[in-house]
Design an enzyme around this catalytic site. Structure first.
Site, PDB file in Angstrom:
ATOM      1  N   CYS A 105       0.843  -1.187   0.000  1.00  0.00           N
ATOM      2  CA  CYS A 105       0.000   0.000   0.000  1.00  0.00           C
ATOM      3  C   CYS A 105       0.875   1.232   0.000  1.00  0.00           C
ATOM      4  CB  CYS A 105      -0.919   0.012   1.215  1.00  0.00           C
ATOM      5  SG  CYS A 105      -2.093   1.372   1.181  1.00  0.00           S
ATOM      6  N   GLY A 106       0.900   1.934  -1.115  1.00  0.00           N
ATOM      7  CA  GLY A 106       1.808   3.060  -1.232  1.00  0.00           C
ATOM      8  C   GLY A 106       1.273   4.360  -0.691  1.00  0.00           C
TER       9      GLY A 106
END
Length: 261
Positions: A105-106
């Site tokens: 999850c950036g």
């Protein structure tokens, strides 16, 4: 060859009990000036590259402002400690993330919607072109740089392709964003200009991957799967060429002048 971050785990397979090699994912804390900025689940290898690449791709500091990275193992995870100039405190505050971010999850935890779509630098027009015939070859060549994937079949890779040389560097991680950050850090440590080649990915291209590639200055991103619609819009505005080889069919979504043949 012994790989860092691999554990043999009992499993019940088609032929009965067996041991499978699985990748570890470890909490890695990015610590700046004594304060934890983010905790990401990552493969516990190439963590100096990861720390530097994360710092650069998130526009926290420049390569010249990142000093020595101290990697410290604890019982429950690993710290990557860095010291930045005092003037970078504002950048840290503006890009603050929540303490924990799940693997892959950036954007998790960014506390401003504007930060999720922050302005990107416009990538310069390169003096080289990516041969269309080499798209598949570049992705296939990247497979030769994935020992962790070969052992576990459970991680992503990001590679750097240069004209006339092919894949010159690659990094792996359980998280696709982490793999790209590790590559960005490795390139910075090696003094390789991101504008001199293309980013090659084993994963889909989402907004965060375009953001990181644009910050690197890479004019071309080649991926094994299709991008998201938002990633295409972002790449178009940043001057990044997006190339997809999904289904073994090459499609160019933005700035096709960089691909010839």
């Amino acid at each position: 060859m012994r790989l860092e971050g691999v554990r043999l785990t009992p499993a019940l397979g088609p032929a009965g009990p067996e041991e499978r090699a699985l990748p570890e994912e470890t909490p890695v804390a990015l610590v700046y000036n004594g304060s934890t900025y983010a905790v990401m689940m990552a493969s516990p290898a190439d963590l100096t590259d990861f720390a530097i690449g994360f710092t650069l791709s998130e526009a926290i500091a420049t390569a010249n402002e990142v000093g020595e990275v101290e990697v410290v193992a604890h019982e429950h995870g690993i710290e990557a400690r860095m010291w930045l100039p005092e003037g970078r405190e504002a950048a840290l505050a503006s890009r603050r993330r929540a303490v924990a971010g799940p693997v892959g999850c950036g954007l998790c935890g960014i506390d401003s919607l504007a930060a999720a779509v922050r302005p990107l630098p416009r990538v310069a027009e390169p003096d080289w072109r990516f041969p269309l015939a080499e798209v598949g070859a570049a992705l296939e060549s990247l497979r030769g740089h994935q020992p962790l994937h070969d052992a576990t079949r459970a991680v992503h890779a990001a590679g750097f392709w240069q004209p006339g040389r092919g894949i010159v560097m690659a990094r792996e991680d359980v998280g696709r964003h982490n793999a790209l950050d590790k590559l960005i850090g490795a390139l910075a440590r090696a003094g390789i200009d991101g504008a001199s080649g293309a980013v090659v990915l084993t994963s889909r291209v989402s907004v965060e991957m375009v953001q990181k590639a644009a910050t690197l200055g890479a004019p071309v991103v080649v991926a094994v799967s299709s991008p998201t619609a938002h990633a295409v819009r972002l790449a178009d505005g940043a001057g990044v060429t997006l190339v997809s080889a999904a289904g073994r069919q090459t499609r160019i979504f933005t700035h096709p002048q960089r691909v010839n043949g």
